[in-house]
Structures are given as C-alpha cells and as structure tokens.
Design a protein around this motif. Structure first.
Motif, short mmCIF file in Angstrom:
data_model
loop_
_atom_site.label_atom_id
_atom_site.label_comp_id
_atom_site.label_asym_id
_atom_site.label_seq_id
_atom_site.Cartn_x
_atom_site.Cartn_y
_atom_site.Cartn_z
N ALA B 94 0.92 -1.17 -0.02
CA ALA B 94 0.00 0.15 0.07
C ALA B 94 0.70 1.20 0.09
CB ALA B 94 -0.91 0.06 1.26
N GLN B 95 1.93 1.13 0.36
CA GLN B 95 2.86 2.45 0.59
C GLN B 95 3.31 3.08 -1.04
OE1 GLN B 95 5.66 0.55 3.70
NE2 GLN B 95 5.57 2.63 4.42
N PRO B 96 3.76 2.09 -1.64
CA PRO B 96 3.97 2.61 -3.03
C PRO B 96 2.83 2.78 -3.94
CG PRO B 96 4.61 0.21 -2.88
CD PRO B 96 4.43 0.75 -1.55
N LEU B 97 1.79 2.09 -3.60
CA LEU B 97 0.46 2.15 -4.23
C LEU B 97 -0.37 3.52 -4.07
CD1 LEU B 97 -1.81 0.66 -6.04
CD2 LEU B 97 -2.70 -0.27 -3.99
N ALA B 98 -0.24 3.80 -2.72
CA ALA B 98 -1.27 5.13 -2.34
C ALA B 98 -0.63 6.50 -3.29
CB ALA B 98 -1.03 5.43 -0.98
N PRO B 99 0.75 6.71 -3.09
CA PRO B 99 1.03 7.78 -4.12
C PRO B 99 0.97 7.59 -5.74
CG PRO B 99 3.12 6.61 -2.95
CD PRO B 99 1.89 6.14 -2.47
N MET B 100 0.99 6.36 -6.07
CA MET B 100 1.14 6.07 -7.69
C MET B 100 -0.28 6.15 -7.93
SD MET B 100 2.82 2.16 -8.11
CE MET B 100 4.79 2.26 -7.92
N THR B 108 -7.19 8.45 -2.78
CA THR B 108 -7.10 7.12 -2.27
C THR B 108 -7.40 7.30 -0.73
OG1 THR B 108 -5.31 6.75 -3.88
CG2 THR B 108 -5.33 5.27 -1.90
N THR B 109 -7.91 6.13 -0.31
CA THR B 109 -7.97 5.98 1.31
C THR B 109 -7.45 4.80 1.52
OG1 THR B 109 -9.87 7.43 1.43
CG2 THR B 109 -9.63 6.17 3.34
N ILE B 110 -6.87 4.55 2.77
CA ILE B 110 -6.14 3.30 3.23
C ILE B 110 -6.67 3.21 4.40
CG2 ILE B 110 -4.15 2.10 3.92
CD1 ILE B 110 -3.35 3.28 1.34
N VAL B 111 -7.69 1.98 4.39
CA VAL B 111 -8.29 1.13 5.56
C VAL B 111 -7.45 0.29 6.39
CG1 VAL B 111 -10.33 0.56 6.29
CG2 VAL B 111 -10.08 1.88 4.52
N ASP B 112 -7.35 0.47 7.64
CA ASP B 112 -6.68 -0.32 8.59
C ASP B 112 -7.00 -0.36 9.77
OD1 ASP B 112 -4.89 -2.39 9.60
OD2 ASP B 112 -3.73 -2.68 7.73
N PRO B 113 -7.58 -0.90 10.51
CA PRO B 113 -7.89 -0.74 12.11
C PRO B 113 -6.68 -1.24 12.94
CG PRO B 113 -8.88 -2.84 11.38
CD PRO B 113 -8.26 -2.37 10.21
N ARG B 114 -5.68 -1.67 12.34
CA ARG B 114 -4.38 -2.02 12.96
C ARG B 114 -3.43 -0.73 13.23
NH1 ARG B 114 -2.75 -7.20 9.47
NH2 ARG B 114 -2.84 -5.26 8.07
N GLY B 115 -3.44 0.01 14.36
CA GLY B 115 -2.68 1.18 14.50
C GLY B 115 -1.35 1.06 14.15
N PHE B 123 2.60 6.43 6.17
CA PHE B 123 1.92 7.04 4.67
C PHE B 123 1.66 8.54 4.90
CE2 PHE B 123 0.41 2.58 5.43
CZ PHE B 123 0.58 2.21 4.07
N PRO B 124 2.78 9.06 4.45
CA PRO B 124 2.74 10.52 4.67
C PRO B 124 1.78 11.32 3.45
CG PRO B 124 4.82 10.00 3.83
CD PRO B 124 4.36 8.83 4.01
N GLY B 125 0.83 12.14 3.97
CA GLY B 125 -0.01 12.99 3.04
C GLY B 125 -1.24 11.82 2.54
N VAL B 126 -1.18 10.70 3.05
CA VAL B 126 -2.29 9.88 2.42
C VAL B 126 -3.38 9.64 3.51
CG1 VAL B 126 -2.81 7.25 2.14
CG2 VAL B 126 -0.59 8.35 1.41
N ALA B 219 2.28 -3.07 -6.63
CA ALA B 219 1.41 -1.96 -6.57
C ALA B 219 1.20 -1.63 -8.15
CB ALA B 219 2.13 -0.81 -5.79
N LEU B 220 2.21 -1.45 -8.79
CA LEU B 220 2.11 -0.99 -10.46
C LEU B 220 1.16 -2.06 -11.03
CD1 LEU B 220 3.24 0.89 -12.55
CD2 LEU B 220 5.14 -1.13 -12.88
#
Lengths: 128, 249
Positions: B94-100, B108-115, B123-126, B219-220
């Motif tokens: 997800a780390q490369p996928l979000a900025p791509m 883009t929103t990343i969902v994960d309940p695991r803190g 995930f800077p800026g995501v 991710a690509l």
C-alpha cells in the motif's frame, strides 16, 4: 475524502483536501489561470476540443497562457504549444475566441505540424 | 471564459459535485451544467434544453467531446469528482500504491484498524482510516467510480470489505493472495451468499501479470489493472468464469 472518525484521519503533508493536488491536471491549469487572473495578468485558456488519429493529448487537455508569456499545461506533446501561445496573444487582445486546427496537412506543417501524424482542434478563449 | 464560470468550475470540483462545462464552438457561449435533483442547474449563459441529454451521457461516460444540439456545436468538458481507490490493509504494497494512485488521479483512502500499520509516518500525506473494513465500506459507500483493493491477507479484514464491495457498484474489486488463497476466499464468500457471477467480479490474484516481485512492482501491476478495467482495455478482459467458481484446489 474524509472519514467519519476524523480524529484518526491523517493527512500528514497538510490540511485534508477532497482529493490529491496531483489528481487532476486540468484542475491545476484552471487553478493556475485563476491565480494569474487574480494577480492582474491577462490570461487565455486553450482547450483541445477534437482530435483525429494519434494525437498526443485527448479532448479536454488544457493550457493557460498569459500576455506576459507564462504557460501552464499542454495541448500536444510540445509540437504546437508555441503556435497556440502566439494565437492566444491575439485572442487576449481582440477578446474574441478562436478555433485552431493543426495537423500534418496544415499549411504551416513545417513549423507546427504534429509529428505523430494526428490532427487536433484547439479552442482558445480569453479569461475575462 | 468568464471569471465567474471559472470560479463555478472550481467550486464544483472542490465540492465533488459532477458538472459539465459546455462551450459553443466557435462562438464561446458558455455554461456550467450540473445535475440538480431531477433537473439541471445551469450557471452562465443560456443553453438549449437539447443539450441536457448529451450532458448526461458525457457525465456517465466521463468523456469530453463535441456534440451537436439545437443546430449548434458544443464542446462538453466533463468535471466529475475524482475516481476513488479504497485500499484495505496499510501493508508494504500500500505504501507505493497510494502515491502512484494519487498521481493517476485517484482519491485514495487506506483502511486498516491495526494502529501499528496505518500511521502517518508510513503513509505521509495519505488519507487513513482506522475503521473496521465493513464500517469503512459502509461509510465510504463505493460507487461506480470507486475501486476497492484488499491487501491484508487476513480473512477477518479482507472478507468483510469484499462482502461490502460485492454489494456495491464498484468498478474494480481486487484481492491480494495466491490462487490457493483466493480459492479459499471465494469459498468463504460463497458461504456468505454470493453467487458465482458476483464472485467473478473479484480480480484475484490481483493485478496484471507482469511478474511483479517487489512491493512497488506489485502496486504497479494493481494500478495498471485498475486503469485497464476502467478504460476497458483488452488486457483486462478475462475469460468468463476464470475466477468465478471456487477452484477445487
């Protein structure tokens, strides 16, 4: 997009936006045009309205041009931007929009033809 | 273009409201047209009513172009809200996928309940959400302009998200996991009541086959498949039922 649970929502690089600033090029071009206009520049907007063949930029691609020579965005792969900017100067002076056609059959093909062999129509209007 | 129209376009885009900028070619008469209940809101110059059907079609197809209406030629410039990508699992991929995805125009929103995973440091800026995937999907309500990708490998997290995604009109649903993992997943989802045609909507193993190895390559391949499905590329077409039936693996 925001989540209902705003405490846990983060956008580390700045205030939350509905979408990424990178997301939409045309937004950037229009936003840039608005900023230029607000700063007292004379601005024209060129938009690709029709393409044939292998044109490099699709319909809706935009370029903003100022009378002082600033350019943002593009309407081709770089082949016709100079000619469009030139026409934009006339549009800003006259205030009347122009519809430009470019292609390999264009009489100015040597200067501003599209190397890809496509054809493109560009609408140029002044921002007033 | 009048400054007021430009401001209206920007306002529509900022608020995520679909709108079409109609410009008479070559006269330059111009109006911003947006759906308003059962009718249309028009800002700017007057436009012929015959333009509304083409405007509706342009919004649906997301394609700009010239149309003929009431004896005039109009350029319709579609300003739809951005496509959305919901990623379940703040994992390495997800780390490369979000900025791509952001560069390709996806909100883009990343969902994960695991803190430990969904942190601003990773995930800077995501945009991150710590909601449980089913709650997140209920909150975000994927529409026909939304792609959903699950990456956790954990049925507790992936399955509820996929269940909700299958009940939505999301244009792309992808799930990370090997063929074996995917077969087991389809079986579980079938037990939740999803039929073979519905399960066939899930792209699994996720992504185009580009022999991706690293997280960025995977991710690509995922983003490439999302775009291919979105653009109806032959590359994205699968033989009917390719992943529909839980394989007898």
């Amino acid at each position: 997009m925001t989540t209902p649970n705003t405490d846990k929502t983060s956008a580390a690089s700045g205030p939350a936006k509905p979408y990424s600033p990178l997301a939409a090029e045309r937004e950037d071009v229009l936003a840039e045009a608005a900023r230029w206009l607000a700063a007292g520049e004379r601005v024209a907007i060129a938009t690709v309205v029709q393409t044939w063949g292998s044109s490099p930029r699709p319909e809706g691609s935009q370029m903003a041009i100022t009378a002082s020579g600033r350019i943002s965005g593009s309407v081709s792969g770089g082949c016709i931007e100079g000619a469009v900017a030139e026409e934009a100067m006339a549009v800003m002076t006259e205030g009347k929009p122009r519809l430009l056609s470019f292609g390999v059959t264009h009489e100015r093909a040597w200067e501003v033809g599209l190397a890809c062999g496509g054809k493109v129509q560009v609408f140029v209007e002044a921002l007033t | 273009m009048k400054g007021a129209i430009l401001a209206a376009v920007q306002a529509a885009r900022a608020s995520g409201r679909p709108a079409v900028l109609a410009t008479a070619i070559p006269e330059g008469t111009q109006a911003l047209i947006s759906p308003d209940g059962a009718g249309w809101a028009v800002q700017g110059d007057a436009v012929p009513a015959a333009l509304f059907d083409p405007v509706r079609a342009a919004l649906a197809s997301d394609e700009n172009g010239i149309v003929e209406a009431a004896g005039g030629r109009w350029f319709l410039h579609v300003h739809n809200p951005p496509l959305r990508l919901i990623v379940v699992g703040a994992v390495h991929i997800a780390q490369p996928l979000a900025p791509m995805a952001a560069m390709a125009g996806f909100a883009t929103t990343i969902v994960d309940p695991r803190g430990a995973f969904a942190t601003a440091e990773r995930f800077p800026g995501v945009t991150l959400s710590d909601l449980w995937p089913d709650e997140a999907m209920d909150a975000f309500r994927p529409d026909a302009r939304t792609a959903v990708v699950t990456l956790t490998h954990d049925p507790k997290l992936d399955d509820p998200a996929l269940d909700r995604a299958l009940k939505s009109p999301a244009f792309y649903i992808g799930a990370l996991g090997s063929r074996k993992t995917h077969a087991a997943r389809l079986k579980r989802l079938a037990e939740m009541g999803h039929g073979p045609e519905v399960l066939a909507r899930i792209r699994g193993p996720v992504g185009l086959s580009i022999e991706a190895v690293t997280p960025a390559e995977i991710a690509l391949s995922i983003l490439a498949e999302v775009v291919a499905v979105r653009r109806n590329a032959p590359l994205a077409q699968r033989p009917a039922g390719a992943s529909a039936a839980p394989a007898a693996a």
